[in-house]
Motif scaffolding. Structure first.
Motif, mmCIF file in Angstrom:
data_model
loop_
_atom_site.group_PDB
_atom_site.id
_atom_site.type_symbol
_atom_site.label_atom_id
_atom_site.label_comp_id
_atom_site.label_asym_id
_atom_site.label_seq_id
_atom_site.Cartn_x
_atom_site.Cartn_y
_atom_site.Cartn_z
ATOM 1 N N LEU A 180 0.827 -1.204 0.000
ATOM 2 C CA LEU A 180 0.000 0.000 0.000
ATOM 3 C C LEU A 180 0.862 1.255 0.000
ATOM 4 O O LEU A 180 0.582 2.216 -0.735
ATOM 5 C CB LEU A 180 -0.917 -0.005 1.218
ATOM 6 C CG LEU A 180 -1.870 1.184 1.380
ATOM 7 C CD1 LEU A 180 -2.810 1.288 0.181
ATOM 8 C CD2 LEU A 180 -2.668 1.074 2.680
ATOM 9 N N PHE A 181 1.925 1.260 0.794
ATOM 10 C CA PHE A 181 2.808 2.421 0.883
ATOM 11 C C PHE A 181 3.442 2.751 -0.469
ATOM 12 O O PHE A 181 3.462 3.913 -0.894
ATOM 13 C CB PHE A 181 3.900 2.166 1.929
ATOM 14 C CG PHE A 181 4.946 3.233 1.989
ATOM 15 C CD1 PHE A 181 4.693 4.440 2.628
ATOM 16 C CD2 PHE A 181 6.184 3.055 1.387
ATOM 17 C CE1 PHE A 181 5.650 5.443 2.686
ATOM 18 C CE2 PHE A 181 7.152 4.045 1.437
ATOM 19 C CZ PHE A 181 6.881 5.239 2.086
ATOM 20 N N LEU A 182 3.932 1.740 -1.166
ATOM 21 C CA LEU A 182 4.581 1.962 -2.464
ATOM 22 C C LEU A 182 3.587 2.475 -3.500
ATOM 23 O O LEU A 182 3.914 3.361 -4.301
ATOM 24 C CB LEU A 182 5.231 0.667 -2.950
ATOM 25 C CG LEU A 182 6.464 0.195 -2.161
ATOM 26 C CD1 LEU A 182 6.871 -1.205 -2.598
ATOM 27 C CD2 LEU A 182 7.614 1.169 -2.320
ATOM 28 N N ARG A 187 1.608 7.181 -6.470
ATOM 29 C CA ARG A 187 0.494 8.087 -6.787
ATOM 30 C C ARG A 187 0.840 9.528 -6.449
ATOM 31 O O ARG A 187 0.488 10.461 -7.177
ATOM 32 C CB ARG A 187 -0.764 7.653 -6.024
ATOM 33 C CG ARG A 187 -2.034 8.325 -6.512
ATOM 34 C CD ARG A 187 -3.198 8.052 -5.613
ATOM 35 N NE ARG A 187 -3.057 8.718 -4.323
ATOM 36 C CZ ARG A 187 -4.052 8.874 -3.452
ATOM 37 N NH1 ARG A 187 -5.250 8.396 -3.713
ATOM 38 N NH2 ARG A 187 -3.845 9.471 -2.308
ATOM 39 N N GLU A 188 1.552 9.733 -5.332
ATOM 40 C CA GLU A 188 1.959 11.084 -4.948
ATOM 41 C C GLU A 188 2.891 11.693 -5.997
ATOM 42 O O GLU A 188 2.799 12.882 -6.312
ATOM 43 C CB GLU A 188 2.657 11.060 -3.583
ATOM 44 C CG GLU A 188 1.738 10.789 -2.407
ATOM 45 C CD GLU A 188 0.637 11.813 -2.271
ATOM 46 O OE1 GLU A 188 0.933 13.020 -2.401
ATOM 47 O OE2 GLU A 188 -0.520 11.426 -2.049
ATOM 48 N N ALA A 225 7.863 -1.133 -9.894
ATOM 49 C CA ALA A 225 8.597 -2.408 -9.945
ATOM 50 C C ALA A 225 8.744 -2.996 -8.538
ATOM 51 O O ALA A 225 8.571 -4.209 -8.338
ATOM 52 C CB ALA A 225 9.967 -2.190 -10.577
ATOM 53 N N LEU A 226 9.021 -2.133 -7.556
ATOM 54 C CA LEU A 226 9.133 -2.595 -6.167
ATOM 55 C C LEU A 226 7.795 -3.097 -5.641
ATOM 56 O O LEU A 226 7.748 -4.028 -4.825
ATOM 57 C CB LEU A 226 9.651 -1.455 -5.278
ATOM 58 C CG LEU A 226 11.113 -1.052 -5.475
ATOM 59 C CD1 LEU A 226 11.437 0.186 -4.640
ATOM 60 C CD2 LEU A 226 12.047 -2.200 -5.105
ATOM 61 N N THR A 227 6.699 -2.501 -6.109
ATOM 62 C CA THR A 227 5.367 -2.916 -5.694
ATOM 63 C C THR A 227 5.084 -4.358 -6.107
ATOM 64 O O THR A 227 4.314 -5.068 -5.441
ATOM 65 C CB THR A 227 4.302 -1.981 -6.302
ATOM 66 O OG1 THR A 227 4.588 -0.641 -5.927
ATOM 67 C CG2 THR A 227 2.907 -2.331 -5.798
ATOM 68 N N LEU A 228 5.698 -4.790 -7.184
ATOM 69 C CA LEU A 228 5.494 -6.166 -7.650
ATOM 70 C C LEU A 228 6.042 -7.177 -6.649
ATOM 71 O O LEU A 228 5.554 -8.311 -6.582
ATOM 72 C CB LEU A 228 6.163 -6.361 -9.016
ATOM 73 C CG LEU A 228 5.664 -5.455 -10.143
ATOM 74 C CD1 LEU A 228 6.423 -5.749 -11.434
ATOM 75 C CD2 LEU A 228 4.172 -5.600 -10.366
#
Length: 301
Positions: A180-182, A187-188, A225-228
């Motif tokens: 969620l943070f990533l 989005r920011e 990519a990190l969110t993956l």
């Protein structure tokens, strides 16, 4: 037929709802309860979680602080929003700045007062949360990198207080939080690209203004990519029920997002990208129900 006075009153109420983004607050409240039921306290009876008075107070206090945060953010960004969001700003300006500030202080006072019912630690937490939102709105949001990071942290803070309330420290919760943070951080950064005109006019030193759009796109691509990583971990290493379908869909949509990102070159394109990330987050909230479908079906039927 409503009289002119009543119509004006109704418009002012709508204006205030627009300022505090009531729909966002309702979504956060819903997400806090779903996270409590299915992720943070899955072993507790549903009735015990839903009717937990301390949880209700903490969620309500969070909603009040978030509403106050939107007001103070609107107060400081009034000139910038006039450029970036002219239609919404016209509606927001139906309520005077004085009324907004009064409402801001009342909401914050009520949140701390409610928190005192739970514990002194809750009072300290919400007092710090209020200060953090004010500091971000007044100063930090103009600082590149720091502003984006702090904004993302403040966005997930309402879930932290619920997490502390249930004292659940399982690894799965942290992986959900990282995911969620990533997403929120990406989005920011998209919002900074979307709002470059107003930021430039008001001398905001955002990442795309200081380093250019290509640099921002690289940063956003890295975040996606990190969110993956947490997505794949939640699919392969944790029991998330049928919610794995959501994470698989999110991976596909994020890859599509990356393709669109590098083809985008206008505010309209960045608004679309912002909406894609927002859709992933909103669908993710409702997808929490998929963690235990039997619980849902048993309660409905």
């Amino acid at each position: 037929m409503l009289s002119r006075k009543n119509k004006l009153l109704l418009l002012k109420i709508l204006s205030l709802v627009s300022v505090v983004r009531g729909y966002n607050i309702l979504m956060i409240v819903f997400a806090q309860y779903l996270a409590s039921i299915y992720i943070l306290a899955p072993d507790l009876p549903l009735r015990r979680v839903v009717f937990d008075i301390n949880l209700f107070v903490l969620v309500t206090a969070s909603a009040l602080v978030i509403a106050g945060g939107y007001i103070i953010n609107n107060f400081y960004d009034a000139e910038k929003d006039l450029i970036n969001k002219p239609r919404k700003t016209m509606l927001d300006r139906l309520v005077s700045q004085r009324t907004k500030l009064t409402t801001y202080f009342v909401l914050n006072f009520l949140s701390v007062f409610l928190a005192s019912y739970v514990s002194f630690k809750a009072v300290v937490f919400f007092s710090a949360y209020i200060f953090g939102i004010w500091l971000y709105s007044h100063k930090l949001k103009k600082v590149p990198f720091v502003g984006n990071m702090v904004s993302a942290i403040l966005a997930i803070t309402p879930f932290f207080i619920v997490f502390v309330h249930y004292k659940n420290f399982e690894a799965q919760i942290f992986v959900h939080a990282v995911f969620l943070f990533l997403l929120i951080l990406a989005r920011e950064m998209i919002k900074d690209m979307e709002n470059m005109a107003g930021d430039l006019a008001q001398n905001y030193k955002t990442i795309p203004i200081l380093y250019g759009e290509v640099f921002s796109k690289v940063g956003i691509s890295i975040l996606v990519a990190l969110t993956l990583v947490p997505s794949l971990l939640l699919i392969t290493s944790f029991d998330v029920g049928y919610m794995y379908i959501y994470f698989m869909g999110a991976i596909v949509l994020l890859l599509f997002f990356l393709v669109l990102l590098w083809k985008s070159n206008s505010r309209k394109h960045y608004v679309w990208l912002h909406n894609i990330l927002k859709l992933i987050i909103i669908v993710g909230v409702f997808s929490i129900l998929l963690i235990d479908v039997d619980m849902v079906l048993n309660r409905i039927f």
